[in-house]
Write an enzyme that holds these catalytic residues in place. Structure first.
Site, PDB file in Angstrom:
ATOM      1  N   GLY A   1       0.786  -1.225   0.000  1.00 11.63           N
ATOM      2  CA  GLY A   1       0.000   0.000   0.000  1.00 11.63           C
ATOM      3  C   GLY A   1       0.817   1.273   0.000  1.00 11.63           C
ATOM      4  O   GLY A   1       0.274   2.358  -0.203  1.00 11.63           O
TER       5      GLY A   1
ATOM      6  N   SER B   1       6.585 -10.003  -5.950  1.00 13.35           N
ATOM      7  CA  SER B   1       5.475  -9.916  -6.903  1.00 13.35           C
ATOM      8  C   SER B   1       5.709  -8.824  -7.948  1.00 13.35           C
ATOM      9  O   SER B   1       6.555  -7.948  -7.768  1.00 13.35           O
ATOM     10  CB  SER B   1       4.173  -9.626  -6.150  1.00 13.35           C
ATOM     11  OG  SER B   1       4.278  -8.388  -5.473  1.00 13.35           O
ATOM     12  N   ARG B   2       4.936  -8.918  -9.011  1.00 16.05           N
ATOM     13  CA  ARG B   2       4.837  -7.820  -9.966  1.00 16.05           C
ATOM     14  C   ARG B   2       3.671  -6.934  -9.547  1.00 16.05           C
ATOM     15  O   ARG B   2       2.838  -7.332  -8.742  1.00 16.05           O
ATOM     16  CB  ARG B   2       4.625  -8.353 -11.379  1.00 16.05           C
ATOM     17  CG  ARG B   2       5.833  -9.116 -11.946  1.00 16.05           C
ATOM     18  CD  ARG B   2       5.644  -9.352 -13.419  1.00 16.05           C
ATOM     19  NE  ARG B   2       6.722 -10.136 -13.996  1.00 16.05           N
ATOM     20  CZ  ARG B   2       7.893  -9.642 -14.389  1.00 16.05           C
ATOM     21  NH1 ARG B   2       8.139  -8.346 -14.235  1.00 16.05           N
ATOM     22  NH2 ARG B   2       8.818 -10.415 -14.920  1.00 16.05           N
TER      23      ARG B   2
ATOM     24  N   THR C   1      -1.759  -3.063  -8.899  1.00 14.15           N
ATOM     25  CA  THR C   1      -2.332  -1.713  -8.980  1.00 14.15           C
ATOM     26  C   THR C   1      -1.312  -0.625  -8.650  1.00 14.15           C
ATOM     27  O   THR C   1      -1.616   0.554  -8.785  1.00 14.15           O
ATOM     28  CB  THR C   1      -3.513  -1.567  -7.995  1.00 14.15           C
ATOM     29  OG1 THR C   1      -3.049  -1.848  -6.668  1.00 14.15           O
ATOM     30  CG2 THR C   1      -4.639  -2.529  -8.341  1.00 14.15           C
TER      31      THR C   1
ATOM     32  N   THR D   1       8.261  -5.167  -6.608  1.00 16.84           N
ATOM     33  CA  THR D   1       9.703  -5.376  -6.429  1.00 16.84           C
ATOM     34  C   THR D   1      10.302  -6.102  -7.628  1.00 16.84           C
ATOM     35  O   THR D   1      11.398  -5.765  -8.085  1.00 16.84           O
ATOM     36  CB  THR D   1       9.974  -6.166  -5.138  1.00 16.84           C
ATOM     37  OG1 THR D   1       9.514  -5.400  -4.022  1.00 16.84           O
ATOM     38  CG2 THR D   1      11.456  -6.441  -4.961  1.00 16.84           C
TER      39      THR D   1
ATOM     40  N   ASP E   1     -10.224  -9.752   0.617  1.00 20.05           N
ATOM     41  CA  ASP E   1      -8.947 -10.213   1.143  1.00 20.05           C
ATOM     42  C   ASP E   1      -9.178 -10.794   2.533  1.00 20.05           C
ATOM     43  O   ASP E   1      -8.795 -10.205   3.537  1.00 20.05           O
ATOM     44  CB  ASP E   1      -7.956  -9.044   1.224  1.00 20.05           C
ATOM     45  CG  ASP E   1      -6.558  -9.459   0.797  1.00 20.05           C
ATOM     46  OD1 ASP E   1      -6.359 -10.653   0.539  1.00 20.05           O
ATOM     47  OD2 ASP E   1      -5.682  -8.583   0.731  1.00 20.05           O
TER      48      ASP E   1
END
Length: 562
Positions: free
Chosen positions: A230, A256-257, A260, A265, A318
């Site tokens: 976030g 992860s890619r 949003t 990273t 989530d």
């Protein structure tokens, strides 16, 4: 950037990881302890009933010819002629077993009157490839009993807890493409509404781990880190991994890619080196350099999690239990023993109050302990971006500067704090000495040397320079239009503008900040620059400024009443 709170192994937990249901939790715990991972829990009577039904259905000769549809769906789906299927008591969403010379395959049914004629079956490329099926091949269609997983999903919707083997059955059927998206959505919704007990979270974590490959280094200690997310920028992983690796601790970081954000990273690391590796390649890199920063989606680690995320994202759900299992499964799949979890807190990030942050951190610690991981949670200030660059190339510049002893102070301080906690957890330094030890590895150049080694081992140029980093040639400068004190820099708005400029697909696109929350500005003062790789993208990002206002000045008047 300030740390709002720290908590670790001794803090209180939140019962049931958000669980609100009563039911079979005692049995679930016992099943988990005993390693009972049978794929189905059915009585002998129920098994015999199902067997007799399937034998009966197999006697009904529903024979069709294959019409191969050269489209990959990622699912086991076939299309039957609607009228003919109904005559055979097969409806939309039912399962059928396709019997061919190339083998058998259980598939979900779609119905159509136009796509296939009577006597035909539409077979998508995925299924046709597995069964080596060609146009016109003869196929027997056999109606199947619905999976036991569907009954377990209904059980969860009714508020009951699931046993370990029942959760393993759901994950097994998910991986075997036996569940429809509607059924999986129902399961995710049930965990959101009903919560998950501690035993259920542990069982789900183990089931997700078992769904994919494992990284087995054969060396210790192994550390890992996760951020709840976030915060724009916040590229701490790329500073922390070389610090930890330089200290002689193994850190196989899968990242992860972007979904949003302006960059994940993996997107940022990809500016310097490839990030897509097999498990064996990852093992070689980590054993040689002690660390790696790779894209987790490129490896078959905890693969059920990727499928669950694809269902969760469109629902914008989530569930706490699934979040815990998702993160911890990835850590367990790489053999992590020591994990630091960064929980940003503040306006505009995922966690916006201290109670929720503490509850989440306590759950991580509690579940981690049962998975043989030592976890420490750090509640950090997530109210504004960390670092100056937002977007792959601009973030790399921040990382390079910090690794060479300069760069944004907030990125340096947060990275050293996280790295220091890992050094303390592993036992490399005494409690309270971690930050200084991490900072020392930055100052003496060992972390920078280690980063170059990691880049080289991952197939990049170990002698990369800041001038090699791609930055968009089109730039727009945003200045203050009035005097005041900056009260808020919005993470979401910053990321949206950077994405409007082309990040993360365009590595040189993004936004570079010159101000922090609390700074005083006057008209004409520089706030930030937007970079893009095309005029069109730059123009679009400038228009985005009319919708998203990333920087707010302090307001004296908050409202009026009469």
């Amino acid at each position: 950037m300030m740390i709002a709170a720290l908590f670790g192994k001794g803090k209180k937990g939140v019962p049931g990881a958000g669980n609100r249901e009563k039911g079979a939790q005692g049995k679930a715990n016992e099943a988990g302890k005993n390693g009972n991972h049978n794929h189905e829990i059915l009585s002998e009577e129920e098994k015999q009933k199902r067997k007799k039904k399937e034998e009966l259905w197999e006697q009904r000769k529903y024979i069709v010819q294959a019409h191969v549809i050269e489209i990959q769906t990622g699912k086991n789906i076939v299309v039957l002629n609607e009228d003919e299927a109904l005559e055979n008591d097969i409806r939309q969403g039912y399962r059928v077993d396709l019997k061919t010379t190339g083998g058998d395959k259980v598939c979900l049914v779609d119905l159509s009157r136009e796509m296939v004629k009577r006597g035909e079956i539409g077979v998508f490329g995925d299924v046709a490839g597995v069964l080596k099926m060609e146009e016109g091949d003869i196929v027997q269609v056999v109606k199947m009993e619905r999976p036991a997983s569907v009954d377990y999903i209904k059980k969860k919707l009714d508020g009951e807890g699931l046993e370990s083997s029942q959760i393993h059955t759901i994950i097994h059927d998910l991986m075997d493409n036996r569940l429809s998206e509607a059924e999986l959505s129902a399961w995710i919704t049930s965990t959101y509404i009903r919560g998950m007990g501690e035993d259920e979270v542990v069982s789900l974590t183990n089931a997700i781990v078992e769904s994919g490959d494992h990284l087995e280094l054969g060396a210790k200690p192994i550390a890992d880190k996760h951020c709840i997310g976030g915060v724009a920028g916040n590229r701490t992983t790329m500073v922390l991994v070389p610090i930890i690796a330089a200290a002689g601790i193994y850190m196989p970081k899968t990242s992860s890619r972007s979904i949003t954000s302006a960059s994940g990273t993996a997107d940022t690391m990809e500016v310097l080196a490839p990030v897509d590796f097999s498990v064996e390649e990852m093992k070689r890199i980590v054993l040689k350099a002690h660390g790696a920063i790779a894209w987790g989606g490129g490896m078959n680690l905890a693969s059920a999690d990727d499928r669950l995320i694809k269902i969760r994202n469109p629902l914008a759900l989530d569930p706490r239990g699934m979040l815990l299992a998702s993160i911890l499964a990835k850590k367990k799949s790489v053999g992590a023993q020591y994990v630091v979890v960064d929980i940003p807190l503040g306006r505009g990030v995922k966690i916006m109050n201290m109670d929720d942050a503490e509850a989440l951190g306590a759950d991580f610690i509690k579940i981690g302990k049962r998975l043989d991981m030592t976890i420490e949670g750090l509640i950090t200030d997530g109210s504004e971006p960390v670092g100056n660059g937002i977007g792959p190339g601009l973030e790399v510049k921040d990382v390079m500067q910090v690794l060479q002893g300069a760069g944004p102070a907030d990125l340096r301080n947060k990275s050293c704090l996280l790295a220091g906690k890992i050094l303390e957890l592993v036992g490399k330094v005494k409690e309270g000495d971690g930050y200084d030890a991490a900072f020392s590895l930055l100052q003496n150049g060992k972390a920078w040397a280690k980063m170059k080694e990691i880049v080289g081992e991952q197939g990049g140029n170990p002698n990369f320079k800041e001038s090699d980093i791609p930055i968009g040639q089109y730039k727009h400068t945003v200045r203050a239009d009035k005097e005041g004190k900056i009260s808020h820099i919005d993470n979401k708005a910053i990321s949206r503008i950077a994405r409007a400029a082309g990040a993360p697909k365009n590595k040189g696109a993004g936004l570079y900040l010159y101000r922090l929350k609390g700074d005083r500005v006057k008209p004409g003062d520089l706030l930030f620059d937007i970079y893009a790789e095309s005029e069109a993208a730059l123009e679009y990002s400038i228009k985005a400024l009319e919708v998203w206002k990333p920087i707010e000045l302090e307001k004296m008047l908050l409202g009026t009443m009469r």
